[in-house]
Design a protein around this motif. Structure first.
Motif, short mmCIF file in Angstrom:
data_model
loop_
_atom_site.label_atom_id
_atom_site.label_comp_id
_atom_site.label_asym_id
_atom_site.label_seq_id
_atom_site.Cartn_x
_atom_site.Cartn_y
_atom_site.Cartn_z
N THR A 190 -21.65 -25.32 -3.48
CA THR A 190 -20.56 -24.42 -3.07
C THR A 190 -19.50 -24.36 -4.16
O THR A 190 -19.39 -25.26 -4.99
N THR A 191 -18.73 -23.28 -4.13
CA THR A 191 -17.56 -23.17 -5.00
C THR A 191 -16.37 -22.77 -4.14
O THR A 191 -16.54 -22.11 -3.11
N ALA A 224 -14.34 -26.19 -0.36
CA ALA A 224 -15.64 -26.42 -1.01
C ALA A 224 -16.48 -27.39 -0.19
O ALA A 224 -17.67 -27.17 0.05
N ALA A 239 -20.15 -29.69 -4.41
CA ALA A 239 -18.99 -28.87 -4.06
C ALA A 239 -18.13 -28.77 -5.32
O ALA A 239 -17.59 -29.77 -5.77
N ASN A 257 -14.92 -27.38 -7.28
CA ASN A 257 -13.58 -26.80 -7.18
C ASN A 257 -13.34 -26.05 -8.50
O ASN A 257 -13.00 -26.67 -9.51
#
Ligand SMILES: Cc1cc2nc3c(=O)[nH]c(=O)nc-3n(C[C@H](O)[C@H](O)[C@H](O)COP(=O)(O)O)c2cc1C
Length: 203
Positions: free
Chosen positions: A131-132, A139, A163, A165
């Motif tokens: 995820t971003t 995230a 994840a 950021n």
């Protein structure tokens, strides 16, 4: 018509992971999420020789909202067929208001087409999740949401998810440590799944 296959064994005859499908991104070509999914696919391809295919944001934007009663658009059909044949899957989503984006969720909704397969949905396959977001909270929350979706689809999320950021480490950091070390570990876990062949971890 729904496809049912008489039998299925993961990967090639020796059980290795040979075909990995990546899905994710936003409508912007080359979005950070799409780049992160692509980085995972490239790492696995390089180290294991697996074939990979990425369905990025612009392709997902061609899908119509999923309607179980309607024929699939050509791009959506290609996606469903690719996942049907995949030995492993990588899913990436940006955090939109704290969770999975509508674009990515709509693509995943299309996997309902695999419901009646001998190997339904993502059954029996390892799934890498990335995820971003513009902050850690969204995230991580989005990663948790993707894990729940993957479980619903009967897939096996790898222990490590990523994840990112992007406010502190954007796409320019995806190919360099420490983020890339996690990319490689996620790829190793994908291919080390029972039936898979582990990739080399040398960096
Ligand atoms: C509609 C929308 C909602 C968003 N919501 C959040 C959010 O709740 N938390 C957050 O940290 N970032 C949020 N963002 C920022 C994106 O998650 C972040 O920019 C992400 O890396 C974009 O990925 P992309 O480059 O693949 O488009 C949002 C962005 C958009 C466009």
């Amino acid at each position: 018509m729904r496809s049912t296959r008489a039998c299925w064994s993961p990967g090639s005859e020796d059980g290795s992971i040979v075909h990995i499908v990546g899905v994710g991104g936003s409508v912007r070509a080359g979005s950070s999420t799409e780049q992160l999914v692509g980085t995972v696919l490239a790492a696995v391809e390089e180290r294991s020789g697996a074939r990979t295919r990425l369905f990025g944001g612009p392709e997902l934007a061609e899908f119509t909202p999923y309607d179980p009663r309607a024929p699939l658009a050509p791009g959506a059909k290609a996606f469903v067929e690719a996942v049907r044949e995949a030995d492993a899957v990588v899913i990436g989503s940006p955090a939109y208001h704290g969770s999975v984006s509508g674009l990515v969720k709509n693509a995943l909704d299309h996997l309902e087409e695999l419901r009646d397969d001998v190997r339904p949905y993502l059954d029996g396959r390892p799934v890498g999740l990335v995820t971003t977001a513009h902050g850690w909270q969204a995230a991580v929350n989005t990663l948790t949401a993707l894990r729940g979706i993957t479980h619903s689809l009967r897939g096996w999320p790898t222990p490590l998810g990523i994840a990112a950021n992007v406010a502190v480490s954007g796409p320019e950091h995806f190919a360099s440590p420490p983020l890339h070390n996690r990319v490689i570990e996620l790829g190793r876990q994908l291919t080390a799944f029972p039936g898979g062949r582990s990739i080399e971890v040398s960096r």
